[in-house]
Design a protein around this motif. Structure first.
Motif, PDB file in Angstrom:
ATOM      1  N   SER A  44      23.438  28.744 -13.472  1.00 57.36           N
ATOM      2  CA  SER A  44      23.470  27.435 -14.139  1.00 57.36           C
ATOM      3  C   SER A  44      23.145  26.289 -13.207  1.00 57.36           C
ATOM      4  O   SER A  44      22.742  25.214 -13.660  1.00 57.36           O
ATOM      5  CB  SER A  44      24.839  27.213 -14.788  1.00 57.36           C
ATOM      6  N   VAL A  45      23.282  26.486 -11.898  1.00 56.39           N
ATOM      7  CA  VAL A  45      22.926  25.417 -10.965  1.00 56.39           C
ATOM      8  C   VAL A  45      21.435  25.096 -11.048  1.00 56.39           C
ATOM      9  O   VAL A  45      21.007  23.986 -10.724  1.00 56.39           O
ATOM     10  CB  VAL A  45      23.310  25.817  -9.520  1.00 56.39           C
ATOM     11  N   ILE A  46      20.635  26.055 -11.537  1.00 59.91           N
ATOM     12  CA  ILE A  46      19.192  25.836 -11.633  1.00 59.91           C
ATOM     13  C   ILE A  46      18.875  24.736 -12.641  1.00 59.91           C
ATOM     14  O   ILE A  46      17.831  24.079 -12.556  1.00 59.91           O
ATOM     15  CB  ILE A  46      18.460  27.146 -11.995  1.00 59.91           C
ATOM     16  N   VAL A  47      19.773  24.513 -13.611  1.00 60.63           N
ATOM     17  CA  VAL A  47      19.569  23.410 -14.555  1.00 60.63           C
ATOM     18  C   VAL A  47      19.423  22.099 -13.792  1.00 60.63           C
ATOM     19  O   VAL A  47      18.501  21.311 -14.036  1.00 60.63           O
ATOM     20  CB  VAL A  47      20.740  23.323 -15.548  1.00 60.63           C
ATOM     21  N   LEU A  48      20.325  21.873 -12.854  1.00 62.95           N
ATOM     22  CA  LEU A  48      20.278  20.643 -12.059  1.00 62.95           C
ATOM     23  C   LEU A  48      19.068  20.638 -11.124  1.00 62.95           C
ATOM     24  O   LEU A  48      18.404  19.610 -10.963  1.00 62.95           O
ATOM     25  CB  LEU A  48      21.568  20.499 -11.259  1.00 62.95           C
ATOM     26  N   LEU A  49      18.771  21.795 -10.527  1.00 60.05           N
ATOM     27  CA  LEU A  49      17.607  21.877  -9.632  1.00 60.05           C
ATOM     28  C   LEU A  49      16.323  21.563 -10.388  1.00 60.05           C
ATOM     29  O   LEU A  49      15.443  20.856  -9.888  1.00 60.05           O
ATOM     30  CB  LEU A  49      17.514  23.271  -9.005  1.00 60.05           C
ATOM     31  N   ASN A  50      16.207  22.104 -11.603  1.00 61.18           N
ATOM     32  CA  ASN A  50      15.012  21.876 -12.407  1.00 61.18           C
ATOM     33  C   ASN A  50      14.895  20.413 -12.818  1.00 61.18           C
ATOM     34  O   ASN A  50      13.795  19.847 -12.867  1.00 61.18           O
ATOM     35  CB  ASN A  50      15.058  22.765 -13.654  1.00 61.18           C
ATOM     36  N   ALA A  51      16.037  19.799 -13.121  1.00 62.38           N
ATOM     37  CA  ALA A  51      16.023  18.380 -13.473  1.00 62.38           C
ATOM     38  C   ALA A  51      15.496  17.550 -12.312  1.00 62.38           C
ATOM     39  O   ALA A  51      14.664  16.651 -12.494  1.00 62.38           O
ATOM     40  CB  ALA A  51      17.429  17.928 -13.860  1.00 62.38           C
ATOM     41  N   LEU A  52      15.958  17.855 -11.104  1.00 63.74           N
ATOM     42  CA  LEU A  52      15.513  17.101  -9.930  1.00 63.74           C
ATOM     43  C   LEU A  52      14.045  17.381  -9.623  1.00 63.74           C
ATOM     44  O   LEU A  52      13.320  16.491  -9.163  1.00 63.74           O
ATOM     45  CB  LEU A  52      16.392  17.454  -8.729  1.00 63.74           C
ATOM     46  N   ASN A  53      13.606  18.614  -9.882  1.00 62.83           N
ATOM     47  CA  ASN A  53      12.190  18.942  -9.695  1.00 62.83           C
ATOM     48  C   ASN A  53      11.310  18.069 -10.578  1.00 62.83           C
ATOM     49  O   ASN A  53      10.298  17.519 -10.127  1.00 62.83           O
ATOM     50  CB  ASN A  53      11.971  20.425 -10.010  1.00 62.83           C
ATOM     51  N   PHE A  54      11.708  17.930 -11.848  1.00 62.84           N
ATOM     52  CA  PHE A  54      10.926  17.101 -12.773  1.00 62.84           C
ATOM     53  C   PHE A  54      11.038  15.624 -12.424  1.00 62.84           C
ATOM     54  O   PHE A  54      10.048  14.896 -12.436  1.00 62.84           O
ATOM     55  CB  PHE A  54      11.405  17.345 -14.206  1.00 62.84           C
ATOM     56  N   VAL A  55      12.243  15.163 -12.095  1.00 64.09           N
ATOM     57  CA  VAL A  55      12.460  13.750 -11.793  1.00 64.09           C
ATOM     58  C   VAL A  55      11.622  13.309 -10.596  1.00 64.09           C
ATOM     59  O   VAL A  55      10.954  12.271 -10.628  1.00 64.09           O
ATOM     60  CB  VAL A  55      13.957  13.477 -11.537  1.00 64.09           C
ATOM     61  N   ASP A  56      11.641  14.106  -9.528  1.00 63.03           N
ATOM     62  CA  ASP A  56      10.910  13.713  -8.320  1.00 63.03           C
ATOM     63  C   ASP A  56       9.401  13.767  -8.507  1.00 63.03           C
ATOM     64  O   ASP A  56       8.655  13.105  -7.787  1.00 63.03           O
ATOM     65  CB  ASP A  56      11.316  14.609  -7.147  1.00 63.03           C
ATOM     66  N   ARG A  57       8.954  14.561  -9.486  1.00 62.18           N
ATOM     67  CA  ARG A  57       7.521  14.633  -9.747  1.00 62.18           C
ATOM     68  C   ARG A  57       7.059  13.543 -10.712  1.00 62.18           C
ATOM     69  O   ARG A  57       5.905  13.138 -10.691  1.00 62.18           O
ATOM     70  CB  ARG A  57       7.169  16.021 -10.313  1.00 62.18           C
ATOM     71  N   SER A  58       7.985  13.059 -11.560  1.00 59.65           N
ATOM     72  CA  SER A  58       7.578  12.146 -12.631  1.00 59.65           C
ATOM     73  C   SER A  58       8.169  10.741 -12.520  1.00 59.65           C
ATOM     74  O   SER A  58       7.916   9.908 -13.390  1.00 59.65           O
ATOM     75  CB  SER A  58       7.973  12.741 -13.990  1.00 59.65           C
ATOM     76  N   ASN A  59       8.958  10.466 -11.464  1.00 55.88           N
ATOM     77  CA  ASN A  59       9.599   9.157 -11.402  1.00 55.88           C
ATOM     78  C   ASN A  59       8.625   8.007 -11.203  1.00 55.88           C
ATOM     79  O   ASN A  59       8.975   6.843 -11.405  1.00 55.88           O
ATOM     80  CB  ASN A  59      10.705   9.116 -10.329  1.00 55.88           C
ATOM     81  N   ALA A  60       7.387   8.326 -10.844  1.00 54.56           N
ATOM     82  CA  ALA A  60       6.379   7.270 -10.748  1.00 54.56           C
ATOM     83  C   ALA A  60       6.135   6.609 -12.104  1.00 54.56           C
ATOM     84  O   ALA A  60       5.755   5.432 -12.162  1.00 54.56           O
ATOM     85  CB  ALA A  60       5.068   7.831 -10.191  1.00 54.56           C
ATOM     86  N   SER A  61       6.373   7.365 -13.206  1.00 57.73           N
ATOM     87  CA  SER A  61       6.177   6.797 -14.542  1.00 57.73           C
ATOM     88  C   SER A  61       7.188   5.694 -14.820  1.00 57.73           C
ATOM     89  O   SER A  61       6.847   4.650 -15.395  1.00 57.73           O
ATOM     90  CB  SER A  61       6.311   7.892 -15.606  1.00 57.73           C
ATOM     91  N   SER A  62       8.438   5.896 -14.403  1.00 61.44           N
ATOM     92  CA  SER A  62       9.446   4.852 -14.574  1.00 61.44           C
ATOM     93  C   SER A  62       9.202   3.706 -13.602  1.00 61.44           C
ATOM     94  O   SER A  62       9.362   2.526 -13.951  1.00 61.44           O
ATOM     95  CB  SER A  62      10.852   5.436 -14.365  1.00 61.44           C
ATOM     96  N   ALA A  63       8.805   4.045 -12.371  1.00 62.93           N
ATOM     97  CA  ALA A  63       8.536   3.005 -11.375  1.00 62.93           C
ATOM     98  C   ALA A  63       7.384   2.106 -11.804  1.00 62.93           C
ATOM     99  O   ALA A  63       7.346   0.912 -11.461  1.00 62.93           O
ATOM    100  CB  ALA A  63       8.222   3.663 -10.027  1.00 62.93           C
ATOM    101  N   ARG A  64       6.468   2.649 -12.575  1.00 63.02           N
ATOM    102  CA  ARG A  64       5.333   1.859 -13.052  1.00 63.02           C
ATOM    103  C   ARG A  64       5.797   0.676 -13.893  1.00 63.02           C
ATOM    104  O   ARG A  64       5.210  -0.414 -13.826  1.00 63.02           O
ATOM    105  CB  ARG A  64       4.404   2.748 -13.884  1.00 63.02           C
ATOM    106  N   LEU A  65       6.870   0.874 -14.675  1.00 66.82           N
ATOM    107  CA  LEU A  65       7.365  -0.192 -15.528  1.00 66.82           C
ATOM    108  C   LEU A  65       8.068  -1.285 -14.732  1.00 66.82           C
ATOM    109  O   LEU A  65       8.370  -2.345 -15.275  1.00 66.82           O
ATOM    110  CB  LEU A  65       8.334   0.382 -16.572  1.00 66.82           C
ATOM    111  N   ALA A  66       8.349  -1.023 -13.456  1.00 64.43           N
ATOM    112  CA  ALA A  66       9.076  -1.992 -12.621  1.00 64.43           C
ATOM    113  C   ALA A  66       8.219  -2.583 -11.518  1.00 64.43           C
ATOM    114  O   ALA A  66       8.739  -3.102 -10.535  1.00 64.43           O
ATOM    115  CB  ALA A  66      10.304  -1.331 -12.013  1.00 64.43           C
ATOM    116  N   GLY A  67       6.897  -2.486 -11.669  1.00 69.10           N
ATOM    117  CA  GLY A  67       6.020  -3.187 -10.739  1.00 69.10           C
ATOM    118  C   GLY A  67       5.389  -2.374  -9.646  1.00 69.10           C
ATOM    119  O   GLY A  67       4.804  -2.936  -8.711  1.00 69.10           O
TER     120      GLY A  67
END
Length: 479
Positions: A44-67
């Motif tokens: 079950s720890v992989i749930v958190l690992l997978n979340a962080l894998n996606f977040v670190d790959r896609s956080n540029a999309s959220s950062a785009r909205l902040a300049g």
């Protein structure tokens, strides 16, 4: 890799300890339930690992909205390029990393180690000053993240039986689905509360905080993740024997059989199997239709709300998608069927594309986003199906999973350019492309379904002719 000996195997069915006894009947069922429960808790720890894998790959999309674009002076297709460049290294690393994992047989070390590396790179993305800096950061991020997904899929396929795999794939993969929504909610809190802190823009803090969290969680994961049944230290002798034998009984191979293929032989087996290339192409096309996921905050922004509300609205569609994924995968395992559930998921997502294609009504478009997000449910079933298809050959399975996922990720490179800003706010052309890609990929998976169904029918005829089972349970492909 060519020096790897035949003795190495990630699924050594032939290593069952004959001196250990496995309880029979009711006692065995109780032991198996305890074993699976213990394994599920660790996995079950992989749930958190997978979340962080996606977040670190896609956080540029959220950062785009902040300049992010303005501060780094990005122009033209440069933003799309920094989204797509991550998949170059992501693709290149998957096959060699999974081959190395098959040889090393220590996912509890390899997977968290790669996480530490990409967490550091993600953190350093926050200090970039221009296009060149963020381009290089994203480029190396892809190399570090590449081993994760195929490694995790290979790990769980080395522990669970075929009719357990879809729901477990969903369990360990739902982190990426939830992070598509709650990652945006978390980002909203950072972007609205950290602007100007220590003289730094809020989007920079987004990378600092999320990257650091990845490093911390990765270190903890080293003590929680299992390796493989034959070399996981926290199993009792009875549990180890049962973990290996129940896979053998489920058709994962027999002593002295294909389980002793070397890593390089497994690579050749995968490369020479047309099913690997067909599934890779089908998934490549489907990943083009999934391109809306990495642009989801931008798509939600077309509803006309401010940044904070937009990021909060991102979460609900993915919450529903997670619930649907568990329900769909559970029924898929229970009924031992795969393709029909993929079709159901794809049809729902296609309806969402059609609605967004036809109207700019705010309510209708937001409803369509819930429908589009349901595509993730079919994705979970698909990964279980692919692992099932190569279940009997661990060396080949390691290479096949990496090849399919790696080649398919090229669809994300194409998909990064499907949502140019000049096509907004309606993005009709983008939705049309996603709809067409989804239709083609679903049809290609249908061809595979028919092929595997014919193979099952042929095996049944052969068994009737010889009156003998070819394995402990008579292996069948799940279709």
């Amino acid at each position: 890799m060519s020096t790897i000996s035949d003795a190495k195997s990630a699924d050594p069915i032939d290593m069952i300890d004959e001196s250990s006894s496995i309880p029979s009947s009711r006692a065995r069922r109780d032991l198996e339930r305890r074993l699976v429960r213990k394994l599920d808790l660790r996995m079950s720890v992989i749930v958190l690992l997978n979340a962080l894998n996606f977040v670190d790959r896609s956080n540029a999309s959220s950062a785009r909205l902040a300049g992010l674009e303005q501060d780094l002076h990005l122009q033209g297709q440069q933003y799309a390029t920094i989204l797509s460049i991550v998949y170059v290294g992501y693709i290149l690393m998957q096959l060699p990393a999974n081959m190395f994992l098959h040889w090393l047989e220590r996912p509890a070390i390899l997977i968290p180690s790669t996480m530490v590396i990409w967490g550091v790179i993600s953190t350093l993305t926050g200090i970039t000053k221009n296009y060149t800096g963020i381009f290089l950061a994203r480029f190396f991020l892809g190399f570090a993240e590449g081993p994760f997904v195929p490694g995790v899929l290979f790990l769980i396929s080395g522990w669970y039986k075929r009719d357990e795999l879809a729901v477990r794939t969903t369990l360990v993969s739902c982190g990426s689905v939830l992070s598509a929504g709650f990652g945006a909610v978390f980002a909203s809190g950072i972007l609205s509360g950290m602007q100007g802190t220590l003289g730094q823009a809020a989007w920079r803090w987004l990378f600092y905080i999320e990257g650091s969290a990845t490093v911390l969680v990765a270190i903890c994961a080293m003590f929680l993740l299992p390796d493989f049944p034959h070399n996981t230290k926290w199993l009792t002798p009875e549990e180890r024997t049962l973990a290996i034998s129940r896979l053998a009984e489920d058709g994962y191979g027999r002593p002295g059989d294909l389980t002793k293929r070397t890593t390089m032989q497994g690579l050749w087996d995968a490369v020479s199997d047309w099913k690997v290339w067909w599934l890779s192409l089908a998934l490549f096309i489907q990943f083009v239709s999934l391109s809306f996921v990495i642009y989801f905050p931008t798509i939600v922004a077309t509803l006309g709300y401010d940044t904070s509300v937009t990021l909060l609205l991102v979460a609900p569609p993915w919450v529903l998608s997670t619930i649907t994924s568990f329900a769909l995968s559970r029924y898929s395992d229970k009924k031992r069927k795969r393709y029909i559930y993929v079709v159901a998921s794809s049809s729902t997502a296609a309806l969402g594309f059609i609605i967004s294609l036809c109207t700019m009504n705010t309510t209708a478009r937001y409803i369509s986003m819930f429908l589009m997000a349901q595509i993730s449910a079919g994705q979970m079933v698909l990964w279980g199906w692919m692992a099932n298809t190569f279940a009997r050959e661990p060396a080949k399975r390691a290479a096949a999973i990496a090849m399919i996922n790696g080649l398919a990720q090229a669809g994300n490179i194409v998909g990064s350019f499907v949502w140019p800003i000049n096509w907004g706010p309606s993005y009709r052309y983008s939705y049309a492309i996603c709809f067409a890609a989804l239709g083609v990929s679903t049809a290609m998976f249908g061809v595979m379904y028919l092929h595997l169904k014919r193979l099952n029918e042929r095996m049944e005829r052969d068994e009737q002719d010889t009156k003998e089972l070819q394995g402990p349970v008579g292996f069948r492909y799940l279709v």
